[in-house]
Scaffold this active site. Sequence first.
Site, PDB file in Angstrom:
ATOM      1  N   CYS A  54       0.832  -1.208   0.000  1.00  0.00           N
ATOM      2  CA  CYS A  54       0.000   0.000   0.000  1.00  0.00           C
ATOM      3  C   CYS A  54       0.870   1.262   0.000  1.00  0.00           C
ATOM      4  O   CYS A  54       1.697   1.466   0.902  1.00  0.00           O
ATOM      5  CB  CYS A  54      -0.919  -0.021   1.218  1.00  0.00           C
ATOM      6  SG  CYS A  54      -1.669   1.561   1.611  1.00  0.00           S
ATOM      7  N   CYS A  57       0.437   3.412   3.073  1.00  0.00           N
ATOM      8  CA  CYS A  57       1.107   2.801   4.233  1.00  0.00           C
ATOM      9  C   CYS A  57       2.604   3.100   4.208  1.00  0.00           C
ATOM     10  O   CYS A  57       3.213   3.383   5.243  1.00  0.00           O
ATOM     11  CB  CYS A  57       0.875   1.298   4.243  1.00  0.00           C
ATOM     12  SG  CYS A  57      -0.868   0.801   4.269  1.00  0.00           S
ATOM     13  N   CYS A 392     -13.635   6.583 -13.861  1.00  0.00           N
ATOM     14  CA  CYS A 392     -14.294   5.750 -12.842  1.00  0.00           C
ATOM     15  C   CYS A 392     -14.615   4.357 -13.395  1.00  0.00           C
ATOM     16  O   CYS A 392     -15.348   4.214 -14.377  1.00  0.00           O
ATOM     17  CB  CYS A 392     -15.570   6.448 -12.370  1.00  0.00           C
ATOM     18  SG  CYS A 392     -16.715   5.395 -11.454  1.00  0.00           S
ATOM     19  N   CYS A 395     -18.318   3.507 -13.400  1.00  0.00           N
ATOM     20  CA  CYS A 395     -19.017   4.199 -14.495  1.00  0.00           C
ATOM     21  C   CYS A 395     -18.826   3.456 -15.812  1.00  0.00           C
ATOM     22  O   CYS A 395     -19.764   3.340 -16.614  1.00  0.00           O
ATOM     23  CB  CYS A 395     -18.507   5.636 -14.622  1.00  0.00           C
ATOM     24  SG  CYS A 395     -18.645   6.622 -13.105  1.00  0.00           S
TER      25      CYS A 395
END
Length: 501
Positions: A54, A57, A392, A395
């Site tokens: 991540c 992170c 998106c 979408c």
Amino acid sequence: MRLSTLLTSASSLFLATLVLAEGPSDVIDLTPANFKSVVSSEKLILVEFFAPWCGHCKALAPHYEEAATALKEKDVKLAKVNCVDEPDLCQAHGVQGYPTLKVFRDGEPADYTGPRKTDGIISYMIKQSLPAVSEVTVANFDEFKKADKIVAIAYLSSPSDAPAAEFQATAEKHRDDYLFGQSTDSALIEAAGLSAPTIVLYRAFDDPVSVYPYPALSATVEEIENWIKELSVPTLAEVNAENYMVYAQSGKPLAYLFLDPTSENKDEEIERVRVVALEHKAKINFVWIDAIKFGDHAKALNLVEATWPSFVIQDLEKQLKYPLEQTTELTADAIKEWVESFVAGTLQATLKSQAIPESQDEAVYNLVGKEFDQVVFQDDKDVFVEFYASWCGHCKRLKPIWDTLGEHYAAVKDRVIIAKIDAPENDLPPSVPFRVAGFPTLKFKPAGTKDWIDYDGDRSLESLIAFVDEHAKNSLEAPAKNESTPPQPPIEFHEQTHDEL
């Protein structure tokens, strides 16, 4: 134990830990084998649930390590769980994204809502380690009032005197936000030139000392918190990811000075705005921002040219933008005139819009900001709009279904419009009573009204059709094939004109 042995200012701790000492980490590694024994045995502990891959992170890691080292001497521990190695443990604690931070108090978890930089983590956890209201005396006063950026102290004749109860309740409600103290030390009250009861706010910016301007005896929680909230925002400071929410939650419009932080005129440019900010800070918050680092944000606020310094006001509630023309010399007088016009309500927002399509050949109407009002608010039309973003994924998955929905109602498109609009590329006009916060957002405007109905069902074609059939005011019956329908003249839309800003 004296407060001075428990509390050191976050800034001092931060300076002491700018360079991590070599050696083992001060962050405790937690696994199913030791999680309960470690967490339950601590009065207070902060736990990070993370994934090694991540990016957020990885960005947090050095700050988390530094904070752990600084807080170690205060007996406040920081720990972490690797969710790749321990997925069941993370799932058991409701972890849905990375990093997730939780504060455990006597084994009971609560969401961590503080900053994610070293000094912010330290400040937040110190406040968590103290009682909601700490006792302040002559001995610890100098240290306590500088222990955080905003420190409120109630000076009382006795612990039971008003407004002690209201002050305590305010502190319980905002212990994550500010530092609260209470003093009945007559020597301290006398030395400060005060008389009880009095509430004083100490700040690390602007005027460092502010006395509650109303009778403290009758102060309520709402009055105290509103007073602190008003003073918690600097007259003019740099805005970034760490403090943006302070401004977003204030309820005030936000005026940005975009500048190049390496410019030799930086301080002079900031002072021009500060003069105006001092006069209008009751109604607008003012900030400066790194235009090089946050150039995309400048574009989002309709500053189209990479020309610095530039100035823009944003109505955060309505998401309307008022950029000062970038060809205008950014003098104090120009800024003052712009701000005063905004406060007077005479400025017109600049609306970003794609060009009006030359033709509408698809079953789904391609809507843009310039013609939003004319298309959507036709009294004789039912309108179902998808607010989407081109990037998106949800979408993109909806697109073929939405296209089919448009085709389904193509025979009655003189009564029902199935539309889509690229929301990041088109600002909504002030007439629209909502702002789009996620994608895709689906909203229906029935014929004969300006009201909107949210669609919150599943995104299957069958569910979308059922929704339109339920809420449409017009007849959805298609014309008979042998029925002669006179041709309808095309609807003409004219681009809205705006005064030059």
